[in-house]
Design a protein around this motif. Structure first.
Motif, mmCIF file in Angstrom:
data_model
loop_
_atom_site.group_PDB
_atom_site.id
_atom_site.type_symbol
_atom_site.label_atom_id
_atom_site.label_comp_id
_atom_site.label_asym_id
_atom_site.label_seq_id
_atom_site.Cartn_x
_atom_site.Cartn_y
_atom_site.Cartn_z
ATOM 1 N N SER A 377 9.150 30.092 26.676
ATOM 2 C CA SER A 377 9.054 31.284 25.920
ATOM 3 C C SER A 377 10.728 31.964 25.384
ATOM 4 C CB SER A 377 8.617 32.561 26.502
ATOM 5 O OG SER A 377 10.035 32.305 28.088
ATOM 6 N N SER A 378 11.293 31.221 25.490
ATOM 7 C CA SER A 378 12.475 31.435 24.591
ATOM 8 C C SER A 378 12.404 31.053 23.433
ATOM 9 C CB SER A 378 13.197 30.771 25.449
ATOM 10 O OG SER A 378 13.458 28.883 24.972
ATOM 11 N N LEU A 379 11.378 30.640 22.575
ATOM 12 C CA LEU A 379 11.296 30.556 21.006
ATOM 13 C C LEU A 379 10.671 31.477 21.022
ATOM 14 C CD1 LEU A 379 9.921 26.452 21.232
ATOM 15 C CD2 LEU A 379 12.499 27.904 19.777
ATOM 16 N N LEU A 380 10.378 32.742 21.769
ATOM 17 C CA LEU A 380 9.359 33.456 21.338
ATOM 18 C C LEU A 380 10.451 34.720 21.331
ATOM 19 C CD1 LEU A 380 6.171 33.904 23.696
ATOM 20 C CD2 LEU A 380 6.759 33.508 21.659
ATOM 21 N N LYS A 381 12.159 34.327 22.188
ATOM 22 C CA LYS A 381 12.958 35.757 22.126
ATOM 23 C C LYS A 381 14.063 35.315 20.988
ATOM 24 C CE LYS A 381 11.302 36.467 26.789
ATOM 25 N NZ LYS A 381 11.276 35.567 28.084
ATOM 26 N N THR A 382 14.306 34.244 20.437
ATOM 27 C CA THR A 382 14.856 33.970 19.307
ATOM 28 C C THR A 382 14.583 33.685 18.705
ATOM 29 O OG1 THR A 382 14.778 31.545 20.470
ATOM 30 C CG2 THR A 382 16.613 32.816 21.731
ATOM 31 N N ASN A 383 15.444 34.013 17.612
ATOM 32 C CA ASN A 383 15.134 33.071 15.770
ATOM 33 C C ASN A 383 16.215 32.098 15.646
ATOM 34 O OD1 ASN A 383 17.728 35.068 15.859
ATOM 35 N ND2 ASN A 383 16.478 36.425 14.733
ATOM 36 N N ALA A 384 16.875 31.564 16.338
ATOM 37 C CA ALA A 384 18.154 30.324 15.667
ATOM 38 C C ALA A 384 19.379 29.712 17.132
ATOM 39 C CB ALA A 384 19.608 31.530 15.094
ATOM 40 N N PHE A 385 19.160 28.907 16.336
ATOM 41 C CA PHE A 385 19.998 27.918 17.893
ATOM 42 C C PHE A 385 21.668 27.845 17.118
ATOM 43 C CE2 PHE A 385 16.296 25.474 18.296
ATOM 44 C CZ PHE A 385 16.199 25.139 19.765
ATOM 45 N N MET A 386 22.634 27.444 18.155
ATOM 46 C CA MET A 386 23.987 27.571 17.851
ATOM 47 C C MET A 386 24.303 26.573 18.582
ATOM 48 S SD MET A 386 25.963 30.799 19.944
ATOM 49 C CE MET A 386 27.294 28.697 19.588
ATOM 50 N N ILE A 387 25.142 25.446 17.851
ATOM 51 C CA ILE A 387 25.915 24.611 18.365
ATOM 52 C C ILE A 387 26.790 24.282 19.484
ATOM 53 C CG2 ILE A 387 25.860 22.021 18.137
ATOM 54 C CD1 ILE A 387 24.177 22.536 15.846
ATOM 55 N N ILE A 388 27.073 23.788 20.174
ATOM 56 C CA ILE A 388 28.386 23.485 20.752
ATOM 57 C C ILE A 388 29.097 22.343 20.919
ATOM 58 C CG2 ILE A 388 29.879 23.759 23.029
ATOM 59 C CD1 ILE A 388 28.003 26.088 24.148
ATOM 60 N N PRO A 389 29.618 22.002 20.051
ATOM 61 C CA PRO A 389 30.046 20.600 19.434
ATOM 62 C C PRO A 389 30.175 19.656 20.738
ATOM 63 C CG PRO A 389 31.570 21.680 18.150
ATOM 64 C CD PRO A 389 30.441 22.793 18.747
ATOM 65 N N ARG A 390 29.912 18.122 20.934
ATOM 66 C CA ARG A 390 30.202 17.478 22.581
ATOM 67 C C ARG A 390 32.356 17.776 22.716
ATOM 68 N NH1 ARG A 390 28.342 14.271 18.644
ATOM 69 N NH2 ARG A 390 29.723 12.926 17.572
ATOM 70 N N ASN A 391 32.802 18.022 21.195
ATOM 71 C CA ASN A 391 34.313 17.503 22.192
ATOM 72 C C ASN A 391 35.019 19.159 22.167
ATOM 73 O OD1 ASN A 391 34.010 18.893 19.471
ATOM 74 N ND2 ASN A 391 35.654 17.778 18.211
ATOM 75 N N VAL A 392 34.182 20.300 22.018
ATOM 76 C CA VAL A 392 34.593 21.901 22.264
ATOM 77 C C VAL A 392 33.804 21.901 23.659
ATOM 78 C CG1 VAL A 392 34.321 24.235 21.162
ATOM 79 C CG2 VAL A 392 34.747 21.956 19.591
ATOM 80 N N GLU A 393 34.848 22.973 24.408
ATOM 81 C CA GLU A 393 33.876 23.082 26.010
ATOM 82 C C GLU A 393 33.400 24.296 26.147
ATOM 83 O OE1 GLU A 393 37.350 23.760 29.193
ATOM 84 O OE2 GLU A 393 38.161 22.427 28.032
ATOM 85 N N GLY A 394 33.674 25.404 24.716
ATOM 86 C CA GLY A 394 33.063 26.787 24.186
ATOM 87 C C GLY A 394 33.017 27.433 23.274
ATOM 88 N N PHE A 395 32.510 28.624 23.293
ATOM 89 C CA PHE A 395 32.993 29.823 22.867
ATOM 90 C C PHE A 395 33.201 30.765 23.139
ATOM 91 C CE2 PHE A 395 30.696 26.920 19.332
ATOM 92 C CZ PHE A 395 31.718 26.224 18.845
ATOM 93 N N GLU A 396 34.721 31.887 22.723
ATOM 94 C CA GLU A 396 34.752 33.082 23.539
ATOM 95 C C GLU A 396 34.099 34.435 22.986
ATOM 96 O OE1 GLU A 396 35.885 33.727 26.336
ATOM 97 O OE2 GLU A 396 37.239 31.442 26.181
ATOM 98 N N GLU A 397 33.639 35.309 23.538
ATOM 99 C CA GLU A 397 32.969 36.504 23.248
ATOM 100 C C GLU A 397 33.704 36.998 21.597
ATOM 101 O OE1 GLU A 397 32.091 39.938 25.873
ATOM 102 O OE2 GLU A 397 32.829 40.495 24.381
ATOM 103 N N GLY A 398 32.659 37.163 20.545
ATOM 104 C CA GLY A 398 33.791 37.831 19.225
ATOM 105 C C GLY A 398 33.766 36.883 19.233
ATOM 106 N N GLU A 399 34.118 35.781 19.603
ATOM 107 C CA GLU A 399 34.429 34.048 18.289
ATOM 108 C C GLU A 399 32.961 34.086 16.953
ATOM 109 O OE1 GLU A 399 36.210 30.564 18.589
ATOM 110 O OE2 GLU A 399 35.706 30.837 20.521
#
Lengths: 406, 406
Positions: A377-399
Motif C-alpha cells: 500500500s506504500s506505493l499508493l501513498k507515494t509517488n517517488a523513491f529516494m536513495i540513501i547511498p551505501r556510503n551515507v548514513e542518512g539525510f537531515e530534515e531540510g536537505e
C-alpha cells in the motif's frame, strides 16, 4: 550449507557491470511501418533525407513581396504592387497571394500579412514593411538534409513518428521485441485465477503481477507469464527450462531467501547456471539474486512486491537500457526538500518511498517510512523513491535529496 | 466575413470550463479481469475486503516465541524452549519454527531470527531477546478491511493491479473506452501511405500522426484515424459526420486559420455546430478552436505539430481528466532555474520548450526559442514545457520556473 548459498551482496552497479560483461542476448532488427513503431527500440540511426522545410514557405496568410521594395510602406504611404497569379511572371514590382505553408516563389523573399495589405482587382496596397525573410519559414530551418532525427537505440516517442512522417520516411528498422518470461514461485502463493489451490495458509500472487503490469507499458518487450510454481525443485527446474528456451530473460519472484523452501537458487545450479550476484547491497531487495544460464540472465526477485519493484526499477531496467544501448528509458531525477530525517544503512543502498508535493517555491519530499518490503500500500501513498547511498548514513530534515518519480 | 469567423481567444481555463458545462458524453462501465485493467479508468471505488496481512505473519525465517519469555535471552544466557510442531499444543515455554510469511500461532507474539537461535532435536536455545511483535507483520498493518485501495476515476497503475490481486479481487468495473476520432485536413497534406496523391506543393501529414501517437499510450482511449481530407467543405462535412457518429470526441488538425481554405470551421456550422471557443489565448496554438455538435466536442487543432501538441497536452487532456474525474493523468510540475531570460505576450499564455538538466544542486531549464509553431525538431531537443502566464511579461535568467516534463 553450500558456499554458493552464501550471500555476497554486490553493490547495484557491480551487479549490473558483471551482467553487462557476461550476458549474451542477440536480437535482430526488422523493418516496420512508422505507425507501428511507437515505443520500439530503433535499430538504425535515421537522418533527414531532405531539408525541412524543403523550400522557403510562407508562415502566414498574406502576400509574397521583395522586402526592399516595400521597406517604406506604411498606412499613410502604401506601396502599390501589381497582383499576379501563379504561372504569371513575377518581379519585385508585383506580388502574389500565398497561404500559410505555401512555397515563396522567386524573386520574393518575405510575406506581408493579409491584414497589413488592401486588395484590389489588379493591385495590392502594402501598408506595412517587412524584414527580409519576415513571415517566412526558411528552407532547412527545422531540419537540414543529413541531420540526425533519431539515433540507434532511441525508444521511439510520438515526436519521432511525427518527424519520420514529415520527411517522408514510412518504414524504420526496429529491434525485435525482447522476450521476458515471468515465473512466480511459492507453495503458499496462489494465482488469483486458481483459487481452488488455496490451502490453509496462502497468499495471493501480487508480486509477479506487479512486475508484469509494470513491464507491459514497454512496447519493446514481449512478456510471457508462466503462472505460480510450487516449491518443488523438479517443478521449478522444468518451468525455468521452458521459460529460458522461450525467452531472452527470465524473472522469478519469491524463493530468494536463505530458507530451505527457497529452491529457485538450487534449480539454477541444477541447470548448470552461474550465480553472478547472490544478493544485492540494497534495501529493500537484499535477497535479489542474478544468475546466468547459457548467456541468458535470470533475475530472482523477492516475493515481496516493493522489494521486487525496486529491483525492477533500479537493476533490471538500467541493465536493459545499458545492454541494448537505449535512449529514453531513464527518468530525470528531481530535487526535493526532505520534510524529515531519514537514515539508511552503511554498506547498502536504501530506497525510501517518498511523497513529492509542491511546498511554496520548491518541491518537498515526505518520506513514508513503513516497515517491511511487503508494504504494497506504500506505493499508493507515494509517488517517488529516494536513495540513501551505501556510503551515507542518512539525510537531515531540510536537505535537498534527488528523487525518482514513479 | 461572418461574425462567427472572428476569433475570441478565450483563456485556456475558460475554454475548459465552457467545455465542461456543455459537453454530454455518457459512458457505461464494464467488469474486467484485473490483468486486463491496466491503464483503464476505474468506474467504482475499491475497498479492501480483508485485513492485509489477514493474520499476524512472520517477517523472517525463525522461531515463534512469547517475547516476555525470552526477554533475558543472550548468547551467554540462552533461554531453552521446547520445540513443537504444528498441530501440537503451544504455550510460552515452547516454540515452533516459522518461515517468512507464515502465520504466528497463539500464544506467540514475536519471532526470533534463525541465526539468533540454536536448534536441537527437541529444543531450541534462544540467544537474543525480541520485542513484542518483533519480526512480525501485524494483521492489518498494510491495509485494513474497508480501507480504500483505489478511488473511482483512478487510472489503474501496476500497483493497483497488484493490490487488487493481493486482497483477492479478480475483477473490477472500468469505464468503457473513450472513443476519439482523428481527422487530418488540407489539400496540400499527404498521408505517408498515399504518396500517389503528392501534388506540386505538398507536405506530409505529421501533425495528426503526432496526436495519434501521443494518445495511443492511454489504454482508456480507443482511437480511429480517418486519414487526410481535402479542403472541400462537402468532404469535410461527410468525414466529420461519420467521425462524430462513431466517436465521443473528434480532433481535427489543420484548417483552423482565417484563410479561405480553412473550411473545418464552415463544416461545423453546416452541421449546426456550436462554437465554444474560436481561438485560444495561447501561443503556440492560438487558432485552436473548440466546437460542440450534439453534445460531442470537436477540437480543431492547428496543422502545426508543436501548436497541436500544446493544445493536446494543455487543453484536451486536462479537459478529459476533469470531465471523467480521472486521477493519475496529471504530471507533477518541477521547479528549475532559468538559464536565460524569456518573454511572453500579455494576454496569452506562452508555452516555451525547455531542456531540463541537472546543474549542481538543482535543475536548470534552458529555453529553446525557435521561431514558429511548426518547428517539430524542437521536441527532439527539449524534454519539457514552461508556461509564461498571460498576465506575466516574462521571467529573468536565474528565476525559478515550473516546468512540465514531456
Amino acid at each position: 550449507m553450500n558456499f554458493a548459498y552464501e550471500y555476497n551482496f554486490l553493490p547495484i552497479e557491480d551487479a549490473i557491470k558483471i551482467l553487462l560483461e557476461s550476458v549474451k542476448i542477440r536480437k535482430g532488427g526488422f523493418k516496420t511501418h512508422i505507425n507501428e513503431s511507437i515505443g520500439m527500440i530503433l535499430n538504425e540511426s535515421i537522418v533527414s533525407p531532405v531539408d525541412v522545410p524543403e523550400v522557403n514557405r510562407s508562415a502566414v496568410d498574406g502576400f509574397a513581396v521583395c522586402s526592399d521594395e516595400v521597406s517604406l510602406a506604411s498606412f499613410n504611404n502604401p506601396i502599390i504592387l501589381a497582383l499576379k497569379k501563379n504561372g504569371e511572371g513575377f518581379d519585385c514590382s508585383s506580388t502574389v497571394q500565398v497561404n500559410t505553408g505555401m512555397p515563396i516563389p522567386s524573386p520574393y523573399d518575405s510575406v506581408v500579412m493579409k491584414e497589413d495589405a488592401r486588395i484590389y482587382e489588379h493591385s495590392v496596397h502594402i501598408l506595412k514593411s517587412v524584414p527580409k525573410y519576415g513571415n517566412v519559414s526558411k528552407k532547412g530551418e527545422d531540419l537540414k538534409k543529413g541531420d540526425i532525427i533519431a539515433e540507434k537505440g532511441q525508444i521511439l516517442k510520438p515526436w519521432h513518428i511525427s518527424l519520420f512522417a514529415s520527411v517522408g520516411i514510412k518504414e524504420v528498422e526496429v529491434l525485435e521485441k525482447i522476450k521476458i518470461g515471468i515465473i512466480a514461485t511459492g507453495s503458499e502463493v496462489v494465482d488469483i485465477n486458481n483459487t481452488h489451490k488455496k490451502g490453509e495458509f496462502y497468499v495471493f500472487d501480487s508480486t509477479s503481477r506487479l512486475i508484469y503490469a509494470s513491464l507491459i507499458e514497454h512496447n519493446f518487450l514481449q512478456l510471457t507469464h508462466y503462472g505460480v510454481v510450487e516449491d518443488e525443485k523438479e517443478k521449478i527446474v522444468e518451468v525455468l527450462k521452458k521459460a529460458l528456451e522461450e525467452n531472452d530473460i527470465v524473472i522469478t519472484t519469491g524463493g530468494t531467501g536463505p530458507g530451505e523452501r527457497d529452491l529457485t537458487f538450487d534449480a539454477i545450479l541444477n541447470l548448470n547456471g552461474q550465480i553472478l550476484s547472490r544478493g544485492i547491497a540494497m534495501r529493500p531487495g537484499r535477497p535479489t539474486t542474478i544468475a546466468l544460464i547459457e548467456g541468458k540472465p535470470i533475475f530472482l526477485f523477492s516475493g515481496y512486491p516493493v522489494a521486487s519493484f525496486v529491483a525492477l526499477r533500479f537493476i533490471f531496467l538500467p541493465f536493459l537500457s545499458k545492454y541494448f544501448g537505449t535512449k529514453g528509458l531513464e527518468n530525470i531525477e528531481i530535487p526535493a526538500k526532505l520534510t524529515k530525517r531519514v537514515t539508511g544503512g552503511i554498506g547498502y543502498d536504501t530506497f525510501i518511498r517518498v511523497n513529492v508535493f509542491r511546498c511554496g517555491d520548491e518541491l518537498c519530499a515526505e518520506p513514508v517510512m513503513l516497515r517491511g518490503s511487503g508494504i504494497l500500500s506504500s506505493l499508493l501513498k507515494t509517488n517517488a523513491f529516494m536513495i540513501i547511498p551505501r556510503n551515507v548514513e542518512g539525510f537531515e530534515e531540510g536537505e535537498t535529496v534527488w528523487v525518482h518519480l514513479i
